[in-house]
Design a protein around this motif. Sequence first.
Motif, PDB file in Angstrom:
ATOM      1  N   VAL A   1       0.857  -1.183   0.000  1.00 33.95           N
ATOM      2  CA  VAL A   1       0.000   0.000   0.000  1.00 33.95           C
ATOM      3  C   VAL A   1       0.896   1.236   0.000  1.00 33.95           C
ATOM      4  O   VAL A   1       1.841   1.308   0.797  1.00 33.95           O
ATOM      5  N   PRO A   2       0.655   2.214  -0.878  1.00 30.43           N
ATOM      6  CA  PRO A   2       1.516   3.403  -0.902  1.00 30.43           C
ATOM      7  C   PRO A   2       1.444   4.187   0.403  1.00 30.43           C
ATOM      8  O   PRO A   2       0.383   4.311   1.015  1.00 30.43           O
ATOM      9  N   THR A   3       2.579   4.727   0.820  1.00 27.12           N
ATOM     10  CA  THR A   3       2.621   5.556   2.017  1.00 27.12           C
ATOM     11  C   THR A   3       2.152   6.970   1.685  1.00 27.12           C
ATOM     12  O   THR A   3       2.051   7.345   0.511  1.00 27.12           O
ATOM     13  N   ASP A   4       1.876   7.762   2.720  1.00 25.52           N
ATOM     14  CA  ASP A   4       1.484   9.154   2.484  1.00 25.52           C
ATOM     15  C   ASP A   4       2.593   9.915   1.769  1.00 25.52           C
ATOM     16  O   ASP A   4       2.316  10.764   0.911  1.00 25.52           O
ATOM     17  N   GLU A   5       3.840   9.630   2.101  1.00 28.17           N
ATOM     18  CA  GLU A   5       4.955  10.305   1.431  1.00 28.17           C
ATOM     19  C   GLU A   5       4.991   9.966  -0.058  1.00 28.17           C
ATOM     20  O   GLU A   5       5.234  10.840  -0.901  1.00 28.17           O
ATOM     21  N   GLU A   6       4.744   8.712  -0.393  1.00 24.10           N
ATOM     22  CA  GLU A   6       4.728   8.309  -1.804  1.00 24.10           C
ATOM     23  C   GLU A   6       3.579   8.981  -2.554  1.00 24.10           C
ATOM     24  O   GLU A   6       3.732   9.347  -3.732  1.00 24.10           O
ATOM     25  N   LEU A   7       2.431   9.147  -1.893  1.00 27.37           N
ATOM     26  CA  LEU A   7       1.302   9.826  -2.535  1.00 27.37           C
ATOM     27  C   LEU A   7       1.626  11.301  -2.778  1.00 27.37           C
ATOM     28  O   LEU A   7       1.260  11.864  -3.817  1.00 27.37           O
ATOM     29  N   ILE A   8       2.305  11.943  -1.824  1.00 23.39           N
ATOM     30  CA  ILE A   8       2.711  13.340  -2.004  1.00 23.39           C
ATOM     31  C   ILE A   8       3.742  13.442  -3.124  1.00 23.39           C
ATOM     32  O   ILE A   8       3.658  14.341  -3.978  1.00 23.39           O
ATOM     33  N   ASP A   9       4.714  12.534  -3.155  1.00 19.87           N
ATOM     34  CA  ASP A   9       5.718  12.535  -4.225  1.00 19.87           C
ATOM     35  C   ASP A   9       5.049  12.396  -5.594  1.00 19.87           C
ATOM     36  O   ASP A   9       5.467  13.031  -6.574  1.00 19.87           O
TER      37      ASP A   9
ATOM     38  N   ARG B   1      13.843  21.067  -8.862  1.00 21.78           N
ATOM     39  CA  ARG B   1      12.473  21.584  -8.771  1.00 21.78           C
ATOM     40  C   ARG B   1      11.625  20.702  -7.860  1.00 21.78           C
ATOM     41  O   ARG B   1      10.860  21.190  -7.016  1.00 21.78           O
ATOM     42  N   PHE B   2      11.779  19.396  -8.002  1.00 23.15           N
ATOM     43  CA  PHE B   2      11.037  18.457  -7.164  1.00 23.15           C
ATOM     44  C   PHE B   2      11.390  18.666  -5.690  1.00 23.15           C
ATOM     45  O   PHE B   2      10.497  18.744  -4.834  1.00 23.15           O
ATOM     46  N   GLU B   3      12.677  18.747  -5.365  1.00 26.11           N
ATOM     47  CA  GLU B   3      13.099  18.894  -3.978  1.00 26.11           C
ATOM     48  C   GLU B   3      12.643  20.227  -3.402  1.00 26.11           C
ATOM     49  O   GLU B   3      12.264  20.312  -2.224  1.00 26.11           O
ATOM     50  N   THR B   4      12.664  21.285  -4.202  1.00 25.06           N
ATOM     51  CA  THR B   4      12.197  22.592  -3.731  1.00 25.06           C
ATOM     52  C   THR B   4      10.727  22.542  -3.352  1.00 25.06           C
ATOM     53  O   THR B   4      10.317  23.039  -2.295  1.00 25.06           O
ATOM     54  N   LEU B   5       9.914  21.925  -4.199  1.00 23.57           N
ATOM     55  CA  LEU B   5       8.479  21.837  -3.933  1.00 23.57           C
ATOM     56  C   LEU B   5       8.194  20.918  -2.746  1.00 23.57           C
ATOM     57  O   LEU B   5       7.317  21.205  -1.926  1.00 23.57           O
ATOM     58  N   LYS B   6       8.929  19.827  -2.634  1.00 24.77           N
ATOM     59  CA  LYS B   6       8.688  18.884  -1.545  1.00 24.77           C
ATOM     60  C   LYS B   6       9.070  19.475  -0.192  1.00 24.77           C
ATOM     61  O   LYS B   6       8.402  19.221   0.820  1.00 24.77           O
ATOM     62  N   ASN B   7      10.129  20.284  -0.161  1.00 28.94           N
ATOM     63  CA  ASN B   7      10.605  20.854   1.097  1.00 28.94           C
ATOM     64  C   ASN B   7       9.902  22.156   1.468  1.00 28.94           C
ATOM     65  O   ASN B   7      10.129  22.676   2.560  1.00 28.94           O
ATOM     66  N   PHE B   8       9.064  22.674   0.583  1.00 30.29           N
ATOM     67  CA  PHE B   8       8.358  23.924   0.876  1.00 30.29           C
ATOM     68  C   PHE B   8       7.415  23.762   2.065  1.00 30.29           C
ATOM     69  O   PHE B   8       7.433  24.547   3.007  1.00 30.29           O
ATOM     70  N   GLU B   9       6.583  22.737   2.022  1.00 23.99           N
ATOM     71  CA  GLU B   9       5.717  22.383   3.152  1.00 23.99           C
ATOM     72  C   GLU B   9       5.896  20.888   3.394  1.00 23.99           C
ATOM     73  O   GLU B   9       5.105  20.088   2.887  1.00 23.99           O
ATOM     74  N   PRO B  10       6.923  20.506   4.127  1.00 19.49           N
ATOM     75  CA  PRO B  10       7.234  19.077   4.297  1.00 19.49           C
ATOM     76  C   PRO B  10       6.034  18.266   4.777  1.00 19.49           C
ATOM     77  O   PRO B  10       5.324  18.655   5.698  1.00 19.49           O
TER      78      PRO B  10
END
Length: 238
Positions: free
Chosen positions: A116-124, A156-165
């Motif tokens: 089952v995908p984790t919440d982090e995987e769904l956000i990614d 770009r991916f890391e910037t967006l992911k770290n904006f609101e962790p």
Amino acid sequence: MQMRSCSKSRNYFEMCFYCGDACTDFKGKIDRFDPVKGKVIFKRIMVDGIYSDGTGFYGKEDHVWMDQDGFAGFQPGDCLWFSAEIYRYMRRGNGKLIDYGLRAPAMVRKIDAYMVPTDEELIDQQINQLVCETCRYDSHCSMWNCVADERERRERFETLKNFEPGKFTPFTVVLAYELEYRIMMRTGGFRLDMKSPNYHKMKKIMKICKASPIYYLGDVKDALARMIWPDKPRLYLE
């Protein structure tokens, strides 16, 4: 009723319902049967779908009830794969709410335990989709051939992911478009309102953009239209 239902319905079922042309199947582990109500209860359902352009997506929904017709011969604890129809209905618990469920299961078969995908995987997944949505090469590549610079894409991916962790919110979308199109800077007259409850988030967006190089300035009207009406549904995860 629609306003009350926002963020309270099964979002991945809702997305598939409105996509219409998405090819979707499901995996679930039977939690128990309710012989009185004639229902089978899945503690969690994994949604595995494909958009009309061939791009895949996945998600999960918790505590799903279905009619037990079609699940004869299976036992609690069995993991199943099946297709089903997604339908909309009205919940009548504490006030009327619109929700989505599954019915008419077909091609049901037993499978081994599934991931089952984790919440982090769904956000990614949502951030990856947003990076592609705002890419200047979006009309020149396909899911089999990405022509963007991989280093720039990863930044770009890391910037967006770290904006609101741990979150994917409308402000994540604003930042993605601002990084690529510089909408607020180019439309003129934009001022940060210190009284706004979103002041600190907008201030952080402006700070990130000022520190980032401008690779490309696209058409502002086109960017705004895509931001409001994206090609694929967004699911905000907070």
